[in-house]
Scaffold this active site. Structure first.
Site, PDB file in Angstrom:
ATOM      1  N   GLU A 160       9.703  -0.788   7.424  1.00 40.05           N
ATOM      2  CA  GLU A 160       9.739  -1.818   6.376  1.00 40.05           C
ATOM      3  C   GLU A 160      10.154  -3.171   6.940  1.00 40.05           C
ATOM      4  O   GLU A 160       9.583  -4.195   6.573  1.00 40.05           O
ATOM      5  CB  GLU A 160      10.671  -1.386   5.240  1.00 40.05           C
ATOM      6  CG  GLU A 160      10.138  -0.194   4.441  1.00 40.05           C
ATOM      7  CD  GLU A 160       8.776  -0.451   3.808  1.00 40.05           C
ATOM      8  OE1 GLU A 160       8.455  -1.625   3.505  1.00 40.05           O
ATOM      9  OE2 GLU A 160       8.015   0.502   3.624  1.00 40.05           O
ATOM     10  N   TYR A 174      -2.996  -7.753   3.565  1.00 41.36           N
ATOM     11  CA  TYR A 174      -2.742  -6.358   3.217  1.00 41.36           C
ATOM     12  C   TYR A 174      -3.950  -5.747   2.514  1.00 41.36           C
ATOM     13  O   TYR A 174      -3.880  -5.325   1.357  1.00 41.36           O
ATOM     14  CB  TYR A 174      -1.495  -6.294   2.330  1.00 41.36           C
ATOM     15  CG  TYR A 174      -0.740  -5.006   2.439  1.00 41.36           C
ATOM     16  CD1 TYR A 174      -0.185  -4.591   3.641  1.00 41.36           C
ATOM     17  CD2 TYR A 174      -0.560  -4.199   1.316  1.00 41.36           C
ATOM     18  CE1 TYR A 174       0.523  -3.409   3.730  1.00 41.36           C
ATOM     19  CE2 TYR A 174       0.150  -3.011   1.395  1.00 41.36           C
ATOM     20  CZ  TYR A 174       0.689  -2.630   2.609  1.00 41.36           C
ATOM     21  OH  TYR A 174       1.404  -1.456   2.697  1.00 41.36           O
ATOM     22  N   GLU A 183      -0.019  -1.915   8.344  1.00 42.54           N
ATOM     23  CA  GLU A 183       0.693  -0.650   8.161  1.00 42.54           C
ATOM     24  C   GLU A 183       0.974   0.026   9.509  1.00 42.54           C
ATOM     25  O   GLU A 183       2.058   0.565   9.748  1.00 42.54           O
ATOM     26  CB  GLU A 183      -0.145   0.289   7.283  1.00 42.54           C
ATOM     27  CG  GLU A 183       0.196   0.218   5.823  1.00 42.54           C
ATOM     28  CD  GLU A 183       1.667   0.473   5.563  1.00 42.54           C
ATOM     29  OE1 GLU A 183       2.213   1.465   6.070  1.00 42.54           O
ATOM     30  OE2 GLU A 183       2.284  -0.335   4.861  1.00 42.54           O
ATOM     31  N   ASP A 256      -5.519   1.932  -2.797  1.00 42.46           N
ATOM     32  CA  ASP A 256      -4.541   1.679  -1.731  1.00 42.46           C
ATOM     33  C   ASP A 256      -4.963   0.466  -0.880  1.00 42.46           C
ATOM     34  O   ASP A 256      -4.920   0.503   0.352  1.00 42.46           O
ATOM     35  CB  ASP A 256      -4.394   2.959  -0.877  1.00 42.46           C
ATOM     36  CG  ASP A 256      -3.345   2.843   0.220  1.00 42.46           C
ATOM     37  OD1 ASP A 256      -2.358   2.116   0.018  1.00 42.46           O
ATOM     38  OD2 ASP A 256      -3.531   3.481   1.277  1.00 42.46           O
TER      39      ASP A 256
HETATM   40 ZN   LIG Z   1       4.323  -0.063   4.963  1.00 39.13          ZN
END
Ligand SMILES: [Zn+2]
Length: 342
Positions: A160, A174, A183, A256
């Site tokens: 994170e 993203y 990611e 997602d």
């Molecule tokens: Zn993440």
């Protein structure tokens, strides 16, 4: 700005289809919260500019089950010695991540200007996620049924906080491949933070992300596996790990954010293969190549192929053209079906 939560929506969506009404309630509540946090996310517009402190500054707050408007909560004195495991783990994870970037790569905190790393624990009630909200870390306690407290896994903390680093550097959007790279960068440095704390070589490391997050009820080791994407869990309630390990199995989806938590399995595995090829401590060579690439060589809309080319070029700059390090990087990407463009 998108939510950088560690729990991907596909897992909760699967749980939302459970025959057990309690499961459905829990999952739907969490999915709604994700939407809510997404909507309420502080409208930063641009990257948040923190006040530089110069040195190590790590603070932990207790938001006492409050929500967004209560953040960050009460500042805690001496979190390193707290009897509350969440407080202690949030501190130690942030501290280990700070040291990782500072000692190994000379980076002074998330923004490289010494910004304080702030974390709030006990966010809402039974909150099934942990995330970087653009200026601080937020940790839920987990529901206790499927998920434990989220501070339990130090790689999740490294993951994170690395979203913060990525925001300040490459700024990978993203969505789709750049999102999956975003990611993946978080998984790479998340696991490296853990490997360094445990002083593990590439052969000793588990290469899992989020080991310890699941309760015993869940059939699974972790959220993701970098050594064998797609094998981390297979649970009747949470579904099966959907990650591909190569381009042949790339998942085209609108969910997602275009599969950012799914197709990240591909660059994750490329990093794993490169690191295994090099041996020793993964943060020394493969990690350094990936870090310098993230810092200096990626753009917000970089694709997998371009990222492969950049890591290859950076390996050449750091270790020499035609070096074993450069060959290992090439082997990693080739191993997942990504050809390095000329
Ligand atoms: Zn993440």
């Amino acid at each position: 700005m998108a939510v950088r939560g560690i729990i991907p929506p596909h897992m909760l969506k699967h749980l939302a289809e459970s025959s057990d009404p309690e499961d459905r309630k829990l999952a739907v509540r969490m999915l709604m919260r994700i939407e809510k946090v997404r909507g309420m996310r502080r409208a930063l517009g641009e990257v948040y500019v923190a006040t530089p402190t110069g040195g190590r500054c790590i603070r932990v707050y207790d938001v006492k089950h409050g929500s967004d408007s209560d953040l960050p909560g009460d500042l805690l004195a001496n979190p390193a010695k707290s009897k509350d495991p969440e407080v202690k783990e949030a501190y130690k994870g942030a501290d280990a991540t700070y040291s990782f970037y500072k000692d190994l790569y000379g980076r002074n905190s998330i923004d490289d200007k010494g910004m304080c790393i702030d974390s709030s624990v006990h966010f809402e009630t039974d909150y099934d996620n942990a995330g970087w909200d653009g200026r601080q870390m937020i940790y839920g306690d987990g529901d206790g049924v499927y998920f434990n407290r989220f501070t339990i896994a130090i790689d999740v903390i490294g993951h994170e906080l690395t979203h913060g680093v990525t925001e300040y550097e490459a700024g990978l959007v993203y969505q789709d491949q750049p999102g999956a790279l975003n990611e993946s960068m978080s998984d790479v440095f998340g696991t490296l933070v853990k490997q360094r704390v445990l002083n593990e070589t590439v052969d000793q490391a588990d290469w899992l992300i989020g080991e310890g997050i699941f309760t015993k009820k869940v059939k699974g080791k972790a959220l993701r596996s970098m050594s064998a994407p797609g094998t981390a869990y297979d649970d009747p309630k949470l579904g099966k790990d959907p990650q591909p390990a190569d381009m042949k199995h790339y998942v085209k989806t609108s969910e997602d954010e275009g599969g950012v938590h799914i197709n990240s399995g591909i660059p994750n595995h490329a990093f794993y293969l490169a690191a295994m090829e090099l041996g020793g401590h993964a943060w020394e060579k493969a990690g350094r190549i990936w870090y310098v690439t993230l810092r200096d060589a990626l753009k917000p809309k970089t694709s997998f192929a371009t990222a492969a080319k950049r890591t290859y070029q950076v390996a050449g700059v750091l270790f020499g053209e035609g070096s074993a390090e450069q060959a290992a990087v090439k082997k990693g990407w080739t191993g997942v079906g990504v050809k390095i463009p000329k």
